[in-house]
Scaffold this motif. Structure first.
Motif, mmCIF file in Angstrom:
data_model
loop_
_atom_site.group_PDB
_atom_site.id
_atom_site.type_symbol
_atom_site.label_atom_id
_atom_site.label_comp_id
_atom_site.label_asym_id
_atom_site.label_seq_id
_atom_site.Cartn_x
_atom_site.Cartn_y
_atom_site.Cartn_z
ATOM 1 N N LEU A 1 0.862 -1.178 0.000
ATOM 2 C CA LEU A 1 0.000 0.000 0.000
ATOM 3 C C LEU A 1 0.902 1.233 0.000
ATOM 4 N N ALA A 2 0.844 1.982 -1.084
ATOM 5 C CA ALA A 2 1.750 3.128 -1.238
ATOM 6 C C ALA A 2 1.190 4.343 -0.514
ATOM 7 N N VAL A 3 1.764 4.652 0.649
ATOM 8 C CA VAL A 3 1.322 5.811 1.424
ATOM 9 C C VAL A 3 2.192 7.019 1.074
ATOM 10 N N MET A 4 3.474 6.755 0.961
ATOM 11 C CA MET A 4 4.477 7.752 0.553
ATOM 12 C C MET A 4 5.518 7.007 -0.259
ATOM 13 N N ASP A 5 6.442 7.717 -0.887
ATOM 14 C CA ASP A 5 7.525 7.017 -1.589
ATOM 15 C C ASP A 5 8.380 6.272 -0.560
#
Ligand code: UDP
Length: 243
Positions: A197-201
Motif C-alpha cells: 500500500l503506497a502511502v508515501m515514496d
C-alpha cells in the motif's frame, strides 16, 4: 490506537502542490484555496499547536516527469525545488494575512525571500508559536517533498506528519477501481509494506518507520479537516508502528 488518544503539540503538515490548485483551473495557485487552508491553520494555531508545513511543487513541475521527457534529472529536480518556494511564499502570505506569524525557511539559500533552513532556528520559531514553512525540499535532487516532511519532522521532533491528500485515508485496494475497498482507521508500517500500500515514496516511508513518526493520511477537501488533523482529532487513517 486512535488518533484522538494522542496529544500532538508539534506537527508537520504536508501539502502537495496540487492541493493549492483549483481542479480544472489554468492557475497553478488558487488564492481562494490558499486562504481557506490558512484559515484552518489559524484555528489550530489559536488552539496552541506548533505547526510546521512542507509544501510540494507538483502544481508547477515534477522533476521525474521532465526527466522522462529528456531533461537532465538533477536539473529538473532543482526546477521542482524552486517551484516549492513559490508555493511556500503564497502559503506564508495567506497565513500572515490571518494574523499568524509565519516564516519560510528554504533548503536552497534565497536570502531575499526566505530564511535559510537552520534547524535550531526552526525549533525556536516553532516554540515561539511561529508557523514555519519549509521550502525547496531537502535541497538535494532525487528526493521528494514527502521525504522532506519525514526528514524535517525527525529534525524538529514533530509528533506526526499530516499528509493532506485527495483521498480520505489508506484503503486495502484502490477505491476508484474497487467499490468494495475498505478504509483503515489505523494500519502498521509493516502491513503497508507487506500489502504494498503506497502511502508515501519508499524513502519517505522508511524514514517515518525508522524514526517512529506516525503518518496521518486525510482528505483536505473536507471542511475543517486540516484543523482537526493538526489538533489530533480522528480524521483519515493513522499509519504507525503500534497498530
Ligand atoms: N524535489 C527534489 N528534492 C526534494 C524535494 C523535491 O528534487 O528534496 C523536486 C522533485 O523534482 C519533485 C519536485 O521538487 O518532483 C516537487 O516536489 P514533489 O513532487 O514532492 O511535490 P508534490 O507532489 O508534493 O506537489
Amino acid at each position: 490506537m486512535s488518533v484522538s488518544n494522542r496529544s500532538f503539540q508539534r506537527v508537520v503538515l504536508k501539502l502537495s502542490g496540487e492541493a493549492l490548485r483549483e481542479v480544472g483551473s489554468q492557475d497553478n495557485i488558487s488564492p481562494e484555496i490558499v486562504e481557506r487552508i490558512a484559515l484552518e491553520i489559524k484555528s489550530a494555531h489559536d488552539a496552541g499547536m506548533e505547526i510546521a508545513i512542507v509544501v510540494g511543487g507538483g502544481n508547477f513541475w515534477r522533476g521525474a516527469s521532465a526527466s522522462a521527457r529528456g531533461m537532465d534529472r538533477a536539473t529538473a529536480d532543482y526546477v521542482g525545488m524552486m517551484a516549492t518556494v513559490m508555493n511556500a511564499l503564497a502559503v506564508q502570505s495567506a497565513i500572515e494575512v490571518e494574523g499568524v506569524p509565519c516564516v519560510v525557511q528554504s533548503a536552497i539559500e534565497m536570502k531575499n525571500v526566505a530564511e535559510p533552513f537552520i534547524r535550531r532556528k526552526a525549533n525556536k520559531h516553532l516554540s515561539d508559536g511561529t508557523v514555519v514553512v519549509f521550502a525547496a525540499g531537502t535541497g538535494s535532487p532525487f528526493f521528494s517533498t514527502d521525504t522532506t516532511a519525514a526528514l524535517r519532522a525527525s529534525e524538529v521532533g514533530a509528533c506526526a506528519i499530516l499528509k493532506a491528500t485527495m483521498v480520505d485515508g489508506v484503503y486495502n485496494a484502490d477505491p476508484k477501481k474497487d467499490p468494495s475497498a475498505t478504509r483503515y482507521e489505523t494500519i502498521s508500517f509493516r502491513r503497508c509494506l507487506s500489502d504494498q500500500l503506497a502511502v508515501m515514496d519508499s524513502t519517505a516511508f522508511s524514514l517515518c518507520m525508522d524514526n517512529d513518526i506516525p503518518i496521518i493520511v486525510f482528505d483536505l477537501n473536507v471542511a475543517d479537516n486540516i484543523t482537526r488533523a493538526i489538533k489530533g482529532e480522528d480524521v483519515g487513517t493513522i499509519v504507525t508502528n503500534e497498530a
